[in-house]
Scaffold this motif. Structure first.
Motif, PDB file in Angstrom:
ATOM      1  N   GLY A  25       0.457  -0.872  -0.243  1.00  0.00           N
ATOM      2  CA  GLY A  25      -0.339   0.067  -0.437  1.00  0.00           C
ATOM      3  C   GLY A  25       0.720   1.591   0.043  1.00  0.00           C
ATOM      4  N   TRP A  26       0.430   2.256  -0.665  1.00  0.00           N
ATOM      5  CA  TRP A  26       1.108   3.511  -0.586  1.00  0.00           C
ATOM      6  C   TRP A  26       1.546   4.697   0.683  1.00  0.00           C
ATOM      7  N   GLY A  27       0.900   3.550   2.135  1.00  0.00           N
ATOM      8  CA  GLY A  27       0.821   4.129   3.010  1.00  0.00           C
ATOM      9  C   GLY A  27       2.779   3.667   3.564  1.00  0.00           C
ATOM     10  N   THR A  28       2.834   3.311   3.037  1.00  0.00           N
ATOM     11  CA  THR A  28       4.646   2.432   3.407  1.00  0.00           C
ATOM     12  C   THR A  28       5.587   3.164   3.076  1.00  0.00           C
ATOM     13  N   PRO A  29       5.213   3.278   1.113  1.00  0.00           N
ATOM     14  CA  PRO A  29       6.761   3.715   1.167  1.00  0.00           C
ATOM     15  C   PRO A  29       6.748   5.277   0.520  1.00  0.00           C
ATOM     16  N   ILE A  30       5.774   5.685   1.893  1.00  0.00           N
ATOM     17  CA  ILE A  30       5.447   7.805   1.946  1.00  0.00           C
ATOM     18  C   ILE A  30       6.261   7.555   2.620  1.00  0.00           C
ATOM     19  N   ALA A  31       6.571   6.921   2.968  1.00  0.00           N
ATOM     20  CA  ALA A  31       7.682   7.680   4.676  1.00  0.00           C
ATOM     21  C   ALA A  31       8.745   8.312   3.902  1.00  0.00           C
ATOM     22  N   ALA A  32       9.370   7.809   3.235  1.00  0.00           N
ATOM     23  CA  ALA A  32      10.594   8.010   2.481  1.00  0.00           C
ATOM     24  C   ALA A  32      10.859   9.631   1.938  1.00  0.00           C
ATOM     25  N   TYR A  33       9.808   9.866   1.664  1.00  0.00           N
ATOM     26  CA  TYR A  33       9.666  11.650   0.812  1.00  0.00           C
ATOM     27  C   TYR A  33       9.718  12.178   2.506  1.00  0.00           C
ATOM     28  N   PHE A  34       9.144  12.298   3.832  1.00  0.00           N
ATOM     29  CA  PHE A  34       9.102  12.889   4.821  1.00  0.00           C
ATOM     30  C   PHE A  34      10.278  12.744   5.838  1.00  0.00           C
ATOM     31  N   ASP A  35      10.430  13.662   6.221  1.00  0.00           N
ATOM     32  CA  ASP A  35      12.147  14.142   7.016  1.00  0.00           C
ATOM     33  C   ASP A  35      11.509  13.841   8.383  1.00  0.00           C
ATOM     34  N   LEU A  36      11.563  12.398   8.966  1.00  0.00           N
ATOM     35  CA  LEU A  36      11.281  11.557  10.229  1.00  0.00           C
ATOM     36  C   LEU A  36      11.625  12.492  11.900  1.00  0.00           C
ATOM     37  N   LYS A  37      13.081  13.643  11.188  1.00  0.00           N
ATOM     38  CA  LYS A  37      13.019  14.121  12.128  1.00  0.00           C
ATOM     39  C   LYS A  37      11.775  15.471  12.873  1.00  0.00           C
ATOM     40  N   LYS A  38      11.463  14.959  11.629  1.00  0.00           N
ATOM     41  CA  LYS A  38       9.733  16.598  11.888  1.00  0.00           C
ATOM     42  C   LYS A  38       8.710  16.141  12.126  1.00  0.00           C
ATOM     43  N   ILE A  39       8.704  14.538  11.788  1.00  0.00           N
ATOM     44  CA  ILE A  39       7.434  14.331  11.773  1.00  0.00           C
ATOM     45  C   ILE A  39       7.584  13.082  11.567  1.00  0.00           C
ATOM     46  N   ASN A  40       5.796  12.586  12.740  1.00  0.00           N
ATOM     47  CA  ASN A  40       5.555  10.923  12.282  1.00  0.00           C
ATOM     48  C   ASN A  40       4.857  10.781  11.309  1.00  0.00           C
ATOM     49  N   VAL A  41       5.431   9.621  10.681  1.00  0.00           N
ATOM     50  CA  VAL A  41       4.552   9.037   9.794  1.00  0.00           C
ATOM     51  C   VAL A  41       3.582   7.178  10.011  1.00  0.00           C
ATOM     52  N   VAL A  42       2.964   8.131  10.732  1.00  0.00           N
ATOM     53  CA  VAL A  42       2.185   6.816  11.040  1.00  0.00           C
ATOM     54  C   VAL A  42       0.977   5.930   9.790  1.00  0.00           C
ATOM     55  N   ASN A  43       1.176   5.133   9.432  1.00  0.00           N
ATOM     56  CA  ASN A  43      -0.586   4.275   8.562  1.00  0.00           C
ATOM     57  C   ASN A  43      -0.389   3.227   9.965  1.00  0.00           C
ATOM     58  N   ARG A  44      -1.445   3.265  10.028  1.00  0.00           N
ATOM     59  CA  ARG A  44      -2.938   2.422  10.690  1.00  0.00           C
ATOM     60  C   ARG A  44      -3.450   1.995  10.230  1.00  0.00           C
ATOM     61  N   ALA A  45      -3.751   1.819   9.368  1.00  0.00           N
ATOM     62  CA  ALA A  45      -4.278   0.678   7.621  1.00  0.00           C
ATOM     63  C   ALA A  45      -5.165  -0.177   7.559  1.00  0.00           C
ATOM     64  N   VAL A  46      -5.744  -0.942   7.583  1.00  0.00           N
ATOM     65  CA  VAL A  46      -5.576  -1.878   7.693  1.00  0.00           C
ATOM     66  C   VAL A  46      -6.045  -2.674   6.274  1.00  0.00           C
ATOM     67  N   GLY A  47      -6.149  -4.140   6.107  1.00  0.00           N
ATOM     68  CA  GLY A  47      -6.469  -4.442   4.834  1.00  0.00           C
ATOM     69  C   GLY A  47      -7.635  -5.553   5.176  1.00  0.00           C
ATOM     70  N   GLY A  48      -8.684  -5.240   4.407  1.00  0.00           N
ATOM     71  CA  GLY A  48      -9.822  -5.928   4.233  1.00  0.00           C
ATOM     72  C   GLY A  48     -10.815  -5.323   4.319  1.00  0.00           C
ATOM     73  N   LEU A  49     -10.792  -4.176   5.480  1.00  0.00           N
ATOM     74  CA  LEU A  49     -11.562  -2.696   5.775  1.00  0.00           C
ATOM     75  C   LEU A  49     -12.316  -1.980   5.410  1.00  0.00           C
ATOM     76  N   SER A  50     -13.490  -1.985   5.694  1.00  0.00           N
ATOM     77  CA  SER A  50     -14.163  -0.787   5.168  1.00  0.00           C
ATOM     78  C   SER A  50     -14.470   0.125   6.237  1.00  0.00           C
ATOM     79  N   SER A  51     -15.224   1.708   5.153  1.00  0.00           N
ATOM     80  CA  SER A  51     -15.141   3.061   6.282  1.00  0.00           C
ATOM     81  C   SER A  51     -16.188   2.709   7.964  1.00  0.00           C
ATOM     82  N   ARG A  52     -16.378   1.623   8.124  1.00  0.00           N
ATOM     83  CA  ARG A  52     -17.849   0.997   8.265  1.00  0.00           C
ATOM     84  C   ARG A  52     -16.749  -0.078   9.486  1.00  0.00           C
TER      85      ARG A  52
END
Length: 556
Positions: free
Chosen positions: A81-108
């Protein structure tokens, strides 16, 4: 011949795309025990690494975070998923990038399975939460398998069910109502909500050139809710479709695991989607500018400035009777102070006695070895060169742009130093036979030598995040190609990439951070002086010391 050219183009486009994106680290993959059954999903999700920093939190489905977030043991070829490689585009000394998505789930079911309740404690004032649901929301509302569907639309409709999976009575609402619930609770925590449409699927119309959109359903409803709630919206559906159409069907196939997969991308495809998310965050001005390590536009291009050539005149020597040190290159040589950026070429004159030698900086932002030539800028510079002048050449930062992809802005050169060519189409519809990086360098060298000038080829200065000894060397190919072409054509070569990287290591990361005006590419005034210092020291060591007599006795 034409068929061979098309085949070569496709191969080169895929290879360059892979080179660009697969350089992202795979270190974010972690081993977690996972299940996508919403009735018993107890997957362990990441938490903010540095709670004192602001956090960018993602919630969503498997197109944001897939399974155990490990590519199913298949490395880059697995599903990501895109939420994993996206962390490489941020300065992690200044911001946390926290991917808490879960496969198989819906908005409900992200809510009803308890994941939302477990995520909320990590959301604090000043954070941002990006939600992307929709791929699973069209499933059945009630069954004994996943029971994850929602009611269509954005209205107030509800349906009370006895959930066959959980055995509990449940009130199911519309897709829009679930999104509004997340938005309200995020705002109540003092954080900023962002809505993203579902990512585009790999589905093509009969013409094989047009990607099938899904705007009338969940993508459209996501946009409607964002508009009504006045929150930032990232249109991954439309932007993704345009991106795929620009890349073409053959290249897009390389962004997914083997057929028949149409939803879940591999690492390469996840990185493409991550770039679209970055573009959306930037376009909506969601985050502070200084948290980005790299920036992208919706077409996949980055933030390197392509300066309007009409606004930058070709600089002439101050005194034509004097010898000249002439510079050609890109924005890392000359940025003109745009957004506080200066190239080393704008500070190198400080080291020379300009009463005895002209320092003529004809670099221009956004150019590659190819476009500096095709735009006619080289012809104008060449006209001024004379015997006794010295030409410094530094290209490479923009040469890796993808040929045939509009995001590349017709800047990419063919990788290597050989005679290979690839046909490209300009925005006005005209055709161009693109030469190799080495071909353009050799042309500059031989043209200059024919005028009696000496030539020094420089490899590109390294990026802010690519100089540490444990990291892969920056611009390794371009440095090797530059050296080979220089040696073969009677020019001298300076590995500026390596010299600056070694100098960065000597002063340390904290000092290097103060040298840049943006996330990773362009130096400020201090960085320009620092890099110019490394160049001048290297010029002193060239055989014959051709410029030694023109240097100031005391460095600035």
């Amino acid at each position: 011949m034409r068929a061979m050219t098309r085949l070569t183009t496709r191969r080169l486009t895929r290879r360059m795309l892979a080179t660009l994106l697969l350089a992202l680290p795979l270190a974010h993959a972690q081993e977690f025990t996972a299940t996508t059954d919403p009735a018993r999903a107890q997957i362990q999700l990441p938490e903010p690494a540095k709670p004192e920093l602001p956090s960018l939190i993602f919630i969503g489905d498997s197109t944001v975070r897939n399974g155990r977030d490990d590519g199913q043991g298949q490395g880059a070829d697995g599903q990501w998923g895109w939420g994993t490689p996206i962390a490489a585009y941020f300065d992690l000394k200044k911001i946390n990038v926290v991917n808490r998505a879960v496969g198989g789930l819906s908005s409900r079911t992200y809510r009803t399975s308890g994941h939302w309740d477990r995520t909320k404690p990590f959301i604090k004032r000043g954070d941002w939460v990006v939600m992307q649901f929709g791929h699973n929301d069209a499933s059945p509302v009630n069954d004994n398998s996943r029971a994850r569907g929602v009611l269509r639309g954005t209205g107030p409709e509800q349906e009370v069910i006895d959930n066959l999976l959980t055995g509990k009575r449940e009130t199911v609402t519309t897709y829009g109502a679930y999104l509004r619930g997340y938005i309200a609770e995020i705002r109540a925590a003092g954080a900023t909500p962002v809505v993203a449409s579902p990512v585009i699927r790999k589905r093509w119309e009969a013409d094989g050139k047009t990607v099938t959109r899904a705007g009338g359903n969940f993508a459209g409803w996501a946009a409607e809710v964002a508009r009504q709630e006045k929150v930032a919206f990232i249109d991954l559906n439309e932007w993704g479709a345009k991106r795929y159409e620009a890349l073409g069907k053959a290249v897009v196939a390389t962004l997914f695991p083997p057929n028949p997969e149409t939803v879940h991308t591999n690492w390469l495809g996840a990185a493409v989607n991550a770039q679209l998310v970055i573009a959306g965050l930037l376009q909506n001005k969601v985050l502070p500018e200084d948290v980005y390590k790299q920036r992208f536009a919706p077409d996949g291009s980055d933030d390197r400035p392509v300066v309007d050539a009409r606004k930058v005149r070709v600089e002439a020597p101050r005194d034509p009777k004097l010898p000249s040190l002439v510079l050609i290159g890109d924005s890392t040589v000359r940025s003109g102070g745009q957004n506080g950026a200066y190239g080393w070429g704008e500070r190198v004159a400080l080291f020379f006695d300009t009463q005895r030698i002209n320092v003529v900086n004809n670099a221009i932002g956004g150019r590659s070895s190819r476009t500096f030539f095709t735009e006619g800028r080289w012809a104008a510079v060449l006209e001024q060169l004379k015997a006794g002048d010295t030409l410094l050449i530094q290209f490479g930062h923009n040469d890796g742009a993808r040929i045939g992809d509009p995001a590349g802005k017709n800047r990419g050169s063919v990788p290597g130093i050989g005679p290979e060519t690839v046909e490209d189409t300009r925005p006005d519809g005209t055709k161009e036979m693109v030469q190799s990086f080495g071909w353009y360098l050799a042309r500059y060298i031989n043209d200059a030598k024919a005028k009696g000038a000496s030539v020094v080829v420089l490899s590109p200065i390294p990026h802010k995040d690519r100089w540490k000894p444990e990291q892969p060397r920056d611009f390794e190919n371009y440095a090797a190609w530059g050296e080979q072409v220089a040696r073969a054509n009677g020019a001298q070569f300076i590995d500026l990439t390596l010299l600056v990287a070694e100098a960065y290591r000597a002063v340390g990361a904290d000092k290097v951070d103060t040298f840049f005006s943006d996330a990773r590419t362009h130096t400020n005034d201090a960085g320009a002086v620092f890099n110019a210092t490394q160049l001048v020291e290297a010029l002193k060591r060239l055989p014959g010391q051709p410029l030694q007599s023109f240097l100031r006795p005391v460095a600035p």
